[in-house]
Design an enzyme around this catalytic site. Structure first.
Site, short mmCIF file in Angstrom:
data_model
loop_
_atom_site.label_atom_id
_atom_site.label_comp_id
_atom_site.label_asym_id
_atom_site.label_seq_id
_atom_site.Cartn_x
_atom_site.Cartn_y
_atom_site.Cartn_z
N TYR A 136 0.85 -1.19 0.00
CA TYR A 136 0.00 0.00 0.00
C TYR A 136 0.89 1.24 0.00
O TYR A 136 1.80 1.35 0.82
CB TYR A 136 -0.88 -0.01 1.26
N ASP A 193 9.45 3.57 0.28
CA ASP A 193 8.31 4.15 1.00
C ASP A 193 8.45 3.80 2.48
O ASP A 193 8.23 2.65 2.88
CB ASP A 193 7.01 3.61 0.42
N LYS A 244 3.26 10.15 8.77
CA LYS A 244 2.88 9.61 10.08
C LYS A 244 3.70 10.21 11.24
O LYS A 244 3.45 11.32 11.63
CB LYS A 244 3.00 8.08 10.05
N1 PMP Z 1 2.62 4.57 2.16
C1 PMP Z 1 2.54 3.64 3.12
C2 PMP Z 1 3.59 2.58 3.22
C3 PMP Z 1 1.47 3.66 4.02
O1 PMP Z 1 1.36 2.72 4.95
C4 PMP Z 1 0.51 4.69 3.93
C5 PMP Z 1 -0.66 4.79 4.88
N2 PMP Z 1 -0.87 3.80 5.77
C6 PMP Z 1 0.65 5.63 2.91
C7 PMP Z 1 1.71 5.55 2.05
C8 PMP Z 1 -0.36 6.74 2.77
O2 PMP Z 1 -0.25 7.62 3.84
P1 PMP Z 1 -1.48 8.58 4.24
O3 PMP Z 1 -2.53 7.68 4.82
O4 PMP Z 1 -0.89 9.53 5.23
O5 PMP Z 1 -1.95 9.23 2.99
#
Ligand code: PMP
Length: 384
Positions: A134, A215, A242
């Site tokens: 994700y 990521d 985060k």
């Molecule tokens: N990349 C990863 C690895 C994530 O886990 C997440 C959200 N859990 C995101 C991107 C997207 O982040 P956001 O929910 O702050 O848009």
């Protein structure tokens, strides 16, 4: 009329975040204090969701609140940059060794910006990413067959399959702007990537002149500079979010000055705004939260996570993850979520547990006992 009925009238399906939805509808939070969340019925739970891993110090940490309040009192947003973004970027540079940073408001937006940077820097179009990981909700990183999606030039490969990656790079390598990887993808089970695979992936990007984009939106909390440090590789680009916002909306990308040079304002440069990007309240809260999460705190929180995982495994609970991030395996995540919630533990809707520094040994005991009661081999089973 109940709040749920009101919600269903004005919000599609009654809520805003698909990732929080549990049928028939999730409870409403009214208060968070340290490790404890209270809902609108007065029920209290230990927060192992921590807003999907972002609240590294739990709720309403006094020093973070002070930093945010002080910042807000000086004005919550400006049509000018502030010193606060410089300070957070310097902190991120010092803890990661990554030279430059660019802020935005979410992990989703960070990944969008990362892809734009990779394509602008290389002049190539193709992005390689991995099935089941994700990366937020941008068109390029969700299922190409999902409704409403126009994915563009993206190649989706199976996780951890070096043969598939090597073949894809042999065939398309000269078109690949970046290979985007999450080293411990939550949706794919929260299993750390194999070191040999990551090394080979790194080498393949070097051979084909593609950028290595990692990521770290979830995994940044696991090491001072992010999980990639464990693998001894240097990414060309990282996306984070985060924990770096101290509980406020945030995202960022990091890279060398050269890789991020397409953003330097000039004719022909990438134009990328963001009315609330590098917001001073977020920047101040994030800097304080990260200062309170140095090597000693990171090691201790990871140790507690490892201990909890061992304890749960000894009780027959199937659990993945690393350090302060755990993921429970179950055939019925909704049933698991409610079973834990009713017993006083707030998990992610897919069984994710994220520890915070606000948790005491007593909280951790209670988490272990609750999860064991629900999923352990001698437990009561997943009865609501
Ligand atoms: N990349 C990863 C690895 C994530 O886990 C997440 C959200 N859990 C995101 C991107 C997207 O982040 P956001 O929910 O702050 O848009």
């Amino acid at each position: 009329m109940s709040v749920v009925d009101r919600a269903r009238r004005v919000l599609p399906g009654g809520s805003t975040r698909t990732t929080l939805f549990v049928p028939p509808h999730p409870p409403y939070a009214v208060r968070g204090e340290g490790a404890i969340v209270t809902d609108d019925t007065g029920h209290q739970v230990i927060d192992c969701n921590n807003n999907y891993t972002s609240l590294i110090h739990g709720h309403a940490h006094p020093e973070i609140l002070d930093a945010a309040t002080d910042a807000a009192q000086c004005g919550t947003a400006f049509g000018l940059p502030t010193h606060s973004e410089v300070a957070l970027a310097e902190h991120l540079r010092d803890r990661t060794g990554i030279e430059q940073w660019r802020f935005c408001n979410s992990g989703t937006e960070a990944v969008l910006m990362l892809l734009r940077a990779a394509r602008a820097h290389t002049g190539r179009d193709l992005i390689v990413r991995f099935e089941g990981s994700y990366h937020g909700t941008g068109d390029a990183v969700v299922s190409p067959t999902a409704p409403g999606v126009v994915p563009g030039s993206v190649l989706v490969l199976p996780q951890n399959d070096l043969g598939a990656l090597t073949a894809a790079m042999r065939e398309h390598g000269d078109r690949v702007a970046a290979v985007l990887i999450d080293l411990m993808p939550n949706r794919a089970g929260l299993i750390p990537a194999d070191a040999g695979y990551v090394e080979a992936l790194h080498d393949l990007t070097r051979q084909h002149g593609a950028l290595l984009a990692i990521d770290e939106v979830i995994t940044f909390r696991l090491r001072e500079g992010g999980l990639h440090q464990v693998y001894g590789i240097q990414p060309d680009l990282v996306s984070v979010g985060k924990v770096i916002g101290g509980g406020f909306p945030v995202g960022a990308i990091g890279g060398s000055a050269e890789v991020l040079s397409p953003f330097v304002p000039a004719p022909g440069a990438v134009s990328w705004g963001g009315t609330f990007s590098a917001n001073p309240v977020t920047m101040a809260a994030g800097l304080t939260a990260l200062r309170l999460f140095g090597p000693a705190q990171i090691t201790e929180l990871n140790r507690r996570g490892d201990e909890l995982r061992s304890r749960l495994r000894a009780e027959g609970v199937e659990v993945n993850g690393s350090g302060s991030l755990l993921r429970l395996r179950t055939a019925d995540p909704t049933e698991l979520w409610w079973s834990l919630y009713r017993r006083g533990v707030l998990a992610g809707t897919n069984g994710l547990l994220a520890l915070s520094t606000a948790m005491t040994p007593a909280h951790l005991d209670q988490i272990a006992e609750t999860v064991t009661a629900v999923l352990g081999r001698d437990g009561a089973g997943q009865q609501r």
